[in-house]
Write an enzyme that holds these catalytic residues in place. Structure first.
Site, PDB file in Angstrom:
ATOM      1  N   LYS A   1     -58.320 -23.526 -15.446  1.00  0.00           N
ATOM      2  CA  LYS A   1     -59.393 -23.633 -16.210  1.00  0.00           C
ATOM      3  C   LYS A   1     -59.873 -25.836 -15.855  1.00  0.00           C
ATOM      4  O   LYS A   1     -61.046 -26.298 -16.045  1.00  0.00           O
ATOM      5  CB  LYS A   1     -59.638 -23.761 -17.647  1.00  0.00           C
ATOM      6  CG  LYS A   1     -58.186 -24.695 -18.256  1.00  0.00           C
ATOM      7  CD  LYS A   1     -58.405 -23.281 -19.900  1.00  0.00           C
ATOM      8  CE  LYS A   1     -57.364 -23.899 -21.248  1.00  0.00           C
ATOM      9  NZ  LYS A   1     -56.014 -23.690 -20.326  1.00  0.00           N
TER      10      LYS A   1
ATOM     11  N   LYS B   1     -47.860 -34.703 -20.361  1.00  0.00           N
ATOM     12  CA  LYS B   1     -48.570 -34.780 -20.719  1.00  0.00           C
ATOM     13  C   LYS B   1     -48.459 -36.421 -21.319  1.00  0.00           C
ATOM     14  O   LYS B   1     -49.198 -37.410 -21.639  1.00  0.00           O
ATOM     15  CB  LYS B   1     -48.214 -34.395 -22.960  1.00  0.00           C
ATOM     16  CG  LYS B   1     -49.444 -32.944 -22.201  1.00  0.00           C
ATOM     17  CD  LYS B   1     -49.556 -32.320 -23.392  1.00  0.00           C
ATOM     18  CE  LYS B   1     -50.485 -30.912 -22.818  1.00  0.00           C
ATOM     19  NZ  LYS B   1     -51.039 -30.633 -24.007  1.00  0.00           N
TER      20      LYS B   1
ATOM     21  N   LYS C   1     -53.226 -21.723  -8.174  1.00  0.00           N
ATOM     22  CA  LYS C   1     -53.402 -19.747  -9.201  1.00  0.00           C
ATOM     23  C   LYS C   1     -55.027 -20.826  -9.403  1.00  0.00           C
ATOM     24  O   LYS C   1     -54.838 -22.281  -9.282  1.00  0.00           O
ATOM     25  CB  LYS C   1     -52.300 -20.126  -9.654  1.00  0.00           C
ATOM     26  CG  LYS C   1     -52.853 -20.870 -11.431  1.00  0.00           C
ATOM     27  CD  LYS C   1     -51.648 -20.495 -12.548  1.00  0.00           C
ATOM     28  CE  LYS C   1     -51.258 -21.569 -13.525  1.00  0.00           C
ATOM     29  NZ  LYS C   1     -51.955 -20.743 -15.228  1.00  0.00           N
TER      30      LYS C   1
END
Ligand code: ATP
Ligand code: LTN
Length: 334
Positions: free
Chosen positions: A201, A116, A198
């Protein structure tokens, strides 16, 4: 006495982004199943969410949307405590104490912090680095036995264990040391566009993921466009990642076995099968969406559910925090 009591489960989600059918099959469904057997605390982790920039109005809206979605998926507020993290002040309070038993070096080494920090290079704030300590406070406040999480959060549960053990060694037995539970999803749902990856979102390609808020036409269109091989035979096989993924989605959403699905569509071709998968998923999503909408229109009820969840959480959290304050020598009045 201890082993006759229900085990305590703690988990939380951040109110960020739109959830996919992958999140549903891999996470939400498990939360719903676990409430039957365990004492569950489920939080909407809005305090974690502000470690990256959020629009305040949107954060508030998404917090309620997420709560409504979980209820619509079958979370029963009679059976578990569903609450908003910031409504239980002990999370921040315990975090401070735990901060003083956590080393800067170990936080800097966390994978998510490193990722991040790269992704949000203009906003490497203290909260981003402290994220795992807040998460440890979440878990330890409730004396949780088990913490069901996705594999990306396992490191954070392990640091929570380390912090708990360190604190217990220094101040005496205070926290239960939690176990991470990495859920076998049954079906790991893959991207519709790159079926070896996978479904996620945050995928940039919106056609790769089915969102729980997608309408029927969108669901059907996305399945129609799903990447498959060219042999047109509805059969699970290692070299047929696309169609195998669709078969497992179909079986996961209809409850039919893989063999029955293969039999049902034998000789029928991909076009017909893709339509059937789309319809099965859309049929399952429709009532969830309708219920979410109904709940969102009833803010009073939603507010009551979250307030009673917060009250239950508060009681459990207060007990642990008071013990912690006593152990560290904080004056708590006469
Ligand atoms: P992001 O794209 O933001 O990384 P994500 O969609 O990959 O998010 P997470 O928020 O990391 O999802 O995961 C939330 C939960 O959903 C975890 O428990 C994870 O195991 C589960 N989950 C996510 N994607 C899938 C998937 N494709 N199949 C099964 N389970 C999934
Ligand atoms: N970091 C988690 C959400 C989360 C959590 C927790 C999970 C916050 N606090 C405590 C389990 C236990 C995530 O992003 N999925």
């Amino acid at each position: 006495m201890e082993n006759t009591e229900k085990k305590i489960i703690y988990s939380a989600v951040q109110p960020s982004g739109n959830l996919t059918i992958g999140n549903y099959a891999g996470a939400i469904r498990n939360w719903v199943a676990m409430q039957e057997e365990y004492e569950c605390f489920y939080a909407i982790a809005n305090m974690h969410a502000i470690t990256v920039r959020q629009d305040p109005a949107e954060l508030r809206r998404r917090t309620l949307e997420m709560a409504a979605l979980y209820l619509a998926c079958g979370i029963d507020p009679q059976k578990c405590a569903l609450y908003v993290q910031s409504q239980v002040p002990q999370h921040a309070e315990l975090m401070w104490v735990l901060n003083c038993s956590t080393y800067v070096g170990e936080m800097q080494r966390m994978t998510q912090f490193k990722d991040k920090s790269q992704k949000h290079a203009d906003n490497i704030n203290m909260g981003l680095m402290d994220y795992p300590v807040l998460m440890a406070a979440d878990i330890l406040l409730y004396q949780a036995h088990c913490v069901p999480v996705g594999v990306d959060q396992k490191q954070h549960v392990e640091i929570a264990r380390d912090i708990a053990i360190r604190f217990n060694n220094r101040y005496g037995e205070t926290f239960r040391v939690p176990e991470p539970v990495i859920l076998k999803t049954g079906a790991k749902i893959m991207s519709l566009q790159e079926p070896t990856k996978k479904m996620s979102k945050s995928d940039e390609n919106v056609n790769a993921s089915i969102f729980l808020c997608d309408d029927r036409d969108t669901v059907i269109r996305k399945f129609k466009r799903a990447v498959t091989d060219s042999d047109n035979e509805v059969r699970m096989a290692e070299d047929k990642a696309g169609i195998s993924n669709l078969i497992s989605i179909y079986s996961s959403f209809t409850g039919k076995s893989v063999q029955d699905t293969e039999r049902e569509f034998s000789g029928k071709g991909y076009g017909e099968f893709k339509l059937a998968v789309g319809e099965a998923v859309a049929d399952k999503l429709a009532p969830v969406q309708a219920e979410q909408k109904r709940l969102l229109a009833d803010k009073k009820y939603l507010g009551e559910v979250l307030a009673s969840g917060a009250e239950r959480a508060f009681k459990a959290a207060r007990r642990t925090l008071s013990k912690v304050y006593r152990k560290v020598g904080f004056y708590q009045g006469e």
